[in-house]
Design an enzyme around this catalytic site. Sequence first.
Site, short mmCIF file in Angstrom:
data_model
loop_
_atom_site.label_atom_id
_atom_site.label_comp_id
_atom_site.label_asym_id
_atom_site.label_seq_id
_atom_site.Cartn_x
_atom_site.Cartn_y
_atom_site.Cartn_z
N CYS A 3 163.63 8.45 86.16
CA CYS A 3 163.23 7.87 87.44
C CYS A 3 163.75 6.45 87.63
O CYS A 3 163.51 5.83 88.66
CB CYS A 3 161.72 7.92 87.56
SG CYS A 3 161.13 9.61 87.34
N HIS A 27 157.58 0.21 91.61
CA HIS A 27 157.84 1.59 91.18
C HIS A 27 156.66 2.47 91.59
O HIS A 27 156.86 3.57 92.12
CB HIS A 27 158.08 1.65 89.67
CG HIS A 27 158.52 3.00 89.21
ND1 HIS A 27 159.68 3.58 89.65
CD2 HIS A 27 157.95 3.91 88.36
CE1 HIS A 27 159.81 4.78 89.09
NE2 HIS A 27 158.78 5.00 88.31
N PHE A 86 161.00 8.00 82.47
CA PHE A 86 160.72 8.67 81.19
C PHE A 86 161.86 8.36 80.23
O PHE A 86 163.04 8.44 80.61
CB PHE A 86 160.64 10.19 81.37
CG PHE A 86 159.35 10.67 81.99
CD1 PHE A 86 158.24 9.86 82.11
CD2 PHE A 86 159.26 11.99 82.43
CE1 PHE A 86 157.06 10.33 82.66
CE2 PHE A 86 158.08 12.46 82.99
CZ PHE A 86 156.99 11.65 83.11
N LYS A 112 156.64 4.90 97.95
CA LYS A 112 156.42 6.30 97.50
C LYS A 112 155.16 6.88 98.14
O LYS A 112 154.99 8.10 98.15
CB LYS A 112 156.31 6.37 95.98
CG LYS A 112 157.63 6.17 95.25
CD LYS A 112 157.49 6.43 93.76
CE LYS A 112 158.78 6.15 93.00
NZ LYS A 112 159.01 4.70 92.76
N GLU A 139 152.14 -1.77 85.94
CA GLU A 139 153.16 -2.51 86.68
C GLU A 139 152.57 -3.77 87.32
O GLU A 139 153.23 -4.82 87.39
CB GLU A 139 153.80 -1.62 87.76
CG GLU A 139 154.97 -2.30 88.47
CD GLU A 139 155.63 -1.41 89.51
OE1 GLU A 139 155.07 -0.35 89.85
OE2 GLU A 139 156.72 -1.80 90.00
N HIS A 199 157.94 10.83 95.31
CA HIS A 199 158.75 10.27 94.23
C HIS A 199 160.07 11.02 94.15
O HIS A 199 160.11 12.18 93.76
CB HIS A 199 157.97 10.37 92.92
CG HIS A 199 158.59 9.64 91.78
ND1 HIS A 199 159.83 9.04 91.85
CD2 HIS A 199 158.12 9.40 90.53
CE1 HIS A 199 160.11 8.48 90.69
NE2 HIS A 199 159.09 8.68 89.87
#
Lengths: 79, 408
Positions: free
Chosen positions: B163, B303, B396, B332, B314, B337
């Site tokens: 991502c 994010h 990831f 998002k 975050e 996403h």
Amino acid sequence: MTRDEITTGLAEILEEVAGVNPDDVAEGKSFTDDLDVDSLSMVEVVVAAEEKFGVKIPDNEVQNLKTVGDAVSYIEAQS
Amino acid sequence: MSRPDVVVTGLGATTPLGGDVASTWDAMLAGRSGVSALTQEWAEQLPVRIAAQLAVEPSEVLDRVRLRRLDRSEAIALVAAQQAWADAGLAGSGLDGERLAVSVGSGIGGATTLLAQDDILEASGPRRVSPHTIPMLMPNGPAAWVGLELGAKAGVHSVASACATGAEAIALGLDIIRAGRADVVVAGGTEAVIHALPIAGFSSMRAMSTRNDEPERASRPWDTGRDGFVLGEGAGILVLERADHAAARGARVYARLAGAGITSDAYDIVQPHAEGEGAIRAIARAIADADVAKRDIVHVNAHATSTPVGDMLEIGALHKALGDHPVLAATKSMTGHLLGAAGALESIATILAIRDGVVPPTINLDDPEPGLTLEVAAHKARHMEIPAALNNAFGFGGHNVALVFARP
């Protein structure tokens, strides 16, 4: 099946697979030079032709099928 | 030798909110959700039956024969790249291909091609498998098609960092121009994996929202009711250009890509570092690289995927790395996403926020987490001067990427 019928059948496949205008398909036309069919699309054409006409077109035969007429002759002889 | 400035001269996108950048941005500012129910038969048995699907199908833009040879992720990368190229005024410009590079990645790649061809293999045997299968599913396919379309001869690169991909692809583009290997880099990300298997996989990780009855309310970063991310599809592409090259041809400049920070956690394959250590370092590096004062970075496109753990980590990282003054957005909440395209689409939103002086809204933030100590433009867009802004993307594998954009 007449040669014209086989040509028409090939034209349908060429339109579906490679976007070739059916009016451009004639026995004297070369798949690569005249109809702009690339090597991967030619594989698709062969597999679709086998299915449509009930024939087997071995890989070592495909290189001899330069023109639509070559393919028509091969299919005519096999079917 | 002084380091060249790099600017953004073109934008392109096809997203759940619109078929281009303008319609996507309008929908974002209006706070519209692109999430809807998956009504396809294959979705019936899935625990997750919602997604943010493209607003405009690629078949409305590209011809049928072309689409036969393209994975969906490749098709939409091409659509977005064509837009960005035209937007930059480079279509038909005769730009030297040897000074043009491409950096376009995808998080997952041609998974739907792989699965569809496997169905054909199982049902009809190997001879029926399409000869286009490999170029359709190879992870470098989108970058390669874009390079072919635009005549890029200075290198075609395909970053893969889950991502974080879209943002890392842009960071690589910055490096390429700074290193002098190209004058123009077409950079971004693409993703199209709305399909039973990827959904089942993410769902088995318990990473996705199961708010199936309220699709538009499912993506809710920083809200106490959040229960996972919503899968989206789309592509975002930027044209990056050496500033003097852009100036010489009189190009319109959206923003400066001032700096980038890339770090890795070395912590866990999927969990972010418990204290957000890698994210903090990425943000700090991006700020240092950008040579922009922290106080000028007044907006962050976070994010913020709507997962229980990641969202708040975050916030902590932003607090530590940047302070308490920026106004945040989690776009998002509207787009879902987009995985490998997320960092690219959100960079576009960050750039337009700077250009228009507006922080896009974060929808569904009805009951903010008590730990949300930074300001968010909840529900409604907020107009304010934005000299510089930050975009974060994490993936990831422990990938952390932060990008700083600034007014030209």
